[in-house]
Scaffold this motif. Structure first.
Motif, mmCIF file in Angstrom:
data_model
loop_
_atom_site.group_PDB
_atom_site.id
_atom_site.type_symbol
_atom_site.label_atom_id
_atom_site.label_comp_id
_atom_site.label_asym_id
_atom_site.label_seq_id
_atom_site.Cartn_x
_atom_site.Cartn_y
_atom_site.Cartn_z
ATOM 1 N N GLN A 150 35.526 41.863 42.075
ATOM 2 C CA GLN A 150 35.349 42.965 41.399
ATOM 3 C C GLN A 150 36.684 43.861 41.138
ATOM 4 O OE1 GLN A 150 32.311 43.830 39.878
ATOM 5 N NE2 GLN A 150 31.588 41.807 40.749
ATOM 6 N N ILE A 151 37.852 43.516 41.879
ATOM 7 C CA ILE A 151 38.933 43.941 41.653
ATOM 8 C C ILE A 151 39.669 43.040 40.571
ATOM 9 C CG2 ILE A 151 41.175 44.520 42.921
ATOM 10 C CD1 ILE A 151 39.414 44.780 45.315
ATOM 11 N N ALA A 211 42.537 40.977 39.097
ATOM 12 C CA ALA A 211 43.595 39.833 40.014
ATOM 13 C C ALA A 211 44.890 40.484 40.242
ATOM 14 C CB ALA A 211 43.558 38.684 39.063
ATOM 15 N N GLU A 212 45.308 41.344 39.267
ATOM 16 C CA GLU A 212 47.061 41.741 39.454
ATOM 17 C C GLU A 212 46.720 42.940 40.388
ATOM 18 O OE1 GLU A 212 44.838 44.011 35.990
ATOM 19 O OE2 GLU A 212 45.055 41.988 36.444
ATOM 20 N N GLN A 213 45.600 43.349 40.973
ATOM 21 C CA GLN A 213 45.704 44.505 41.645
ATOM 22 C C GLN A 213 45.186 44.104 43.186
ATOM 23 O OE1 GLN A 213 42.948 47.736 40.076
ATOM 24 N NE2 GLN A 213 43.843 47.766 38.374
ATOM 25 N N ARG A 214 44.908 42.935 43.396
ATOM 26 C CA ARG A 214 44.541 42.225 44.691
ATOM 27 C C ARG A 214 45.693 41.994 45.720
ATOM 28 N NH1 ARG A 214 41.222 37.515 41.897
ATOM 29 N NH2 ARG A 214 39.155 38.829 40.859
ATOM 30 N N ASN A 215 46.343 43.084 45.782
ATOM 31 C CA ASN A 215 47.409 42.943 46.798
ATOM 32 C C ASN A 215 47.054 43.347 48.012
ATOM 33 O OD1 ASN A 215 50.069 44.001 48.267
ATOM 34 N ND2 ASN A 215 50.767 42.742 47.109
ATOM 35 N N MET A 216 47.084 42.704 49.253
ATOM 36 C CA MET A 216 46.482 43.216 50.341
ATOM 37 C C MET A 216 47.156 44.304 50.893
ATOM 38 S SD MET A 216 43.736 42.240 52.307
ATOM 39 C CE MET A 216 43.260 42.643 53.699
ATOM 40 N N ILE A 217 48.185 44.614 50.951
ATOM 41 C CA ILE A 217 49.102 45.621 51.317
ATOM 42 C C ILE A 217 48.453 46.944 50.577
ATOM 43 C CG2 ILE A 217 51.165 47.004 51.881
ATOM 44 C CD1 ILE A 217 50.781 44.653 53.620
ATOM 45 N N GLN A 218 48.340 46.833 49.382
ATOM 46 C CA GLN A 218 48.146 48.047 48.568
ATOM 47 C C GLN A 218 46.417 48.274 48.900
ATOM 48 O OE1 GLN A 218 48.413 47.325 44.048
ATOM 49 N NE2 GLN A 218 49.341 49.043 43.746
ATOM 50 N N LEU A 219 45.928 47.476 48.776
ATOM 51 C CA LEU A 219 44.344 47.408 49.211
ATOM 52 C C LEU A 219 44.151 48.298 50.429
ATOM 53 C CD1 LEU A 219 42.646 44.268 47.920
ATOM 54 C CD2 LEU A 219 42.755 46.555 46.738
ATOM 55 N N ALA A 275 34.437 36.577 53.586
ATOM 56 C CA ALA A 275 35.394 37.852 53.538
ATOM 57 C C ALA A 275 34.696 38.800 52.504
ATOM 58 C CB ALA A 275 36.517 37.235 52.914
ATOM 59 N N SER A 276 34.151 38.395 51.633
ATOM 60 C CA SER A 276 33.368 39.389 50.694
ATOM 61 C C SER A 276 32.391 40.238 51.258
ATOM 62 C CB SER A 276 32.670 38.562 49.464
ATOM 63 O OG SER A 276 33.667 37.646 48.637
ATOM 64 N N CYS A 302 52.038 38.901 49.449
ATOM 65 C CA CYS A 302 50.471 39.259 49.947
ATOM 66 C C CYS A 302 49.449 39.601 48.914
ATOM 67 C CB CYS A 302 50.656 40.808 50.724
ATOM 68 S SG CYS A 302 51.554 40.485 52.512
ATOM 69 N N GLN A 303 49.565 38.829 47.771
ATOM 70 C CA GLN A 303 48.787 39.001 46.762
ATOM 71 C C GLN A 303 47.668 37.721 47.173
ATOM 72 O OE1 GLN A 303 49.635 40.787 44.146
ATOM 73 N NE2 GLN A 303 47.869 40.555 43.331
ATOM 74 N N ILE A 304 46.560 38.546 47.065
ATOM 75 C CA ILE A 304 45.098 37.666 47.462
ATOM 76 C C ILE A 304 45.122 36.688 46.192
ATOM 77 C CG2 ILE A 304 42.587 37.847 47.905
ATOM 78 C CD1 ILE A 304 43.257 40.467 48.856
ATOM 79 N N VAL A 305 44.604 35.296 46.535
ATOM 80 C CA VAL A 305 44.743 34.453 45.594
ATOM 81 C C VAL A 305 43.256 33.569 45.894
ATOM 82 C CG1 VAL A 305 47.033 34.056 45.209
ATOM 83 C CG2 VAL A 305 46.095 32.751 46.854
ATOM 84 N N GLY A 306 42.573 33.620 46.978
ATOM 85 C CA GLY A 306 41.426 33.102 47.507
ATOM 86 C C GLY A 306 40.624 33.601 48.822
ATOM 87 N N TRP A 307 39.439 33.585 48.629
ATOM 88 C CA TRP A 307 38.668 34.074 49.818
ATOM 89 C C TRP A 307 37.387 33.247 49.866
ATOM 90 C CZ3 TRP A 307 39.813 36.408 45.281
ATOM 91 C CH2 TRP A 307 38.770 36.577 44.196
ATOM 92 N N ASN A 308 36.630 33.555 50.854
ATOM 93 C CA ASN A 308 35.441 32.744 51.043
ATOM 94 C C ASN A 308 34.408 33.872 50.879
ATOM 95 O OD1 ASN A 308 35.566 33.619 53.466
ATOM 96 N ND2 ASN A 308 35.492 31.866 54.535
ATOM 97 N N GLN A 309 33.001 33.458 51.104
ATOM 98 C CA GLN A 309 31.789 34.367 50.875
ATOM 99 C C GLN A 309 32.066 35.541 51.945
ATOM 100 O OE1 GLN A 309 29.399 35.392 48.499
ATOM 101 N NE2 GLN A 309 31.018 33.801 47.465
#
Length: 280
Positions: A150-151, A153-161, A141-142, A132-139
């Motif tokens: 702004q987050i 990369a190592e903290q972009r885990n969806m469950i944690q967020l 979603a932002s 569940c690590q976020i590796v891509g998204w579109n505008q």
């Protein structure tokens, strides 16, 4: 996951499934002397055609001999869906993909996948890996969720967020329901990669850092691709309704595309267009 942890996970899962089945739905009288919700252990044993002692030992997480045919009966008694059955078998037999070594570097999004993200302009889309690590998204979603750029990369885990960022709590009309969909996916991965010790470390960290995680985790379902309707309350445009569709990206990287499609016959897409135009 060591044997003790695996069997404890099996125990917790069986108890949770048993508690969610109403006696009347399984052909038993509801009665007035039930101290806990759901079925009794002996009732599950009766439905599965096994001895109450054997089922009790299974639910207690004892290291006993099990067979696929008997687990089939237990799964039927507890009204499990296909994803839940796979999860049950993975925990009972310690199956899965073995000690898979995952590249700790974050996956590169292929040009074709990036094109898909761009084409889904008014459908917020997030691509994540099996952790569940976020590796891509579109505008889109932002604009709807947060600026993932702004987050770190190592903290972009969806469950944690979901548990750590106030943006998600404010956004979701029913936060528990929103989180439940992602935990269902995460639990499916947890069973699929039962021998990957990363999952157990991550779950323990989440329990320690976020007390409410443990309850929601124990109550979560198992689903490789939940299809749900979500209500968001965006600070700038108000109520938005999206259908979440989860798609598996074929290949060796085990990536997942989570697409939020504006609900038809609502003003959601119009609001999203207006939101994106303001910030362009």
């Amino acid at each position: 996951m060591n044997r003790e942890t695996r069997l404890q996970a099996l125990s917790t899962f069986l108890k949770s499934k048993r508690a969610k089945i109403m006696p009347g739905d399984a052909g038993f009288p509801s009665g007035t002397r039930r101290r806990t919700p759901g079925l009794r252990r002996e009732e599950v044993a009766q439905l599965a055609g096994v001895s109450p002692t054997w089922y009790t030992w299974l639910e207690q997480g004892r290291d006993i001999k099990v067979s696929a045919s008997v687990l089939d009966c237990v799964a039927a008694a507890l009204q499990m869906n296909d994803d839940e059955r796979k999860y049950l078998y993975a925990l009972a037999f310690e199956s899965g993909h073995g000690a898979v070594q995952i590249n700790e570097e974050y996956f590169e999004i292929t040009p074709s996948l990036q094109r898909i993200l761009q084409e889904l302009r008014f459908c917020p889309t997030i691509i994540s890996d099996r952790r569940c690590q976020i590796v891509g998204w579109n505008q889109a979603a932002s604009h709807v969720f947060m600026d993932f750029e702004q987050i770190p990369a190592e903290q972009r885990n969806m469950i944690q967020l979901l548990f750590s960022r106030k943006e998600f709590r404010r956004l979701a009309g029913n936060w528990d329901h929103f989180v439940g969909g992602f935990l269902a996916i995460f639990r499916a991965y947890y069973g699929q990669y039962v021998q990957d010790e990363w999952y157990e470390r991550f779950i323990e960290e989440m329990k320690e850092g976020h007390p409410e995680f443990q309850y929601l985790w124990e109550q979560s379902q198992v689903s490789s691709a939940p299809d749900v309707l979500l209500e968001f309350r965006h600070a700038k445009v108000g109520k938005m309704l999206f259908h979440l569709t989860s798609l598996q990206v074929q290949g060796s990287t085990d990536l997942r595309c989570s697409v939020y499609t504006p609900a038809p016959e609502t003003s959601t897409e119009t609001k999203l267009r207006r939101l994106m135009e303001r910030q362009e």
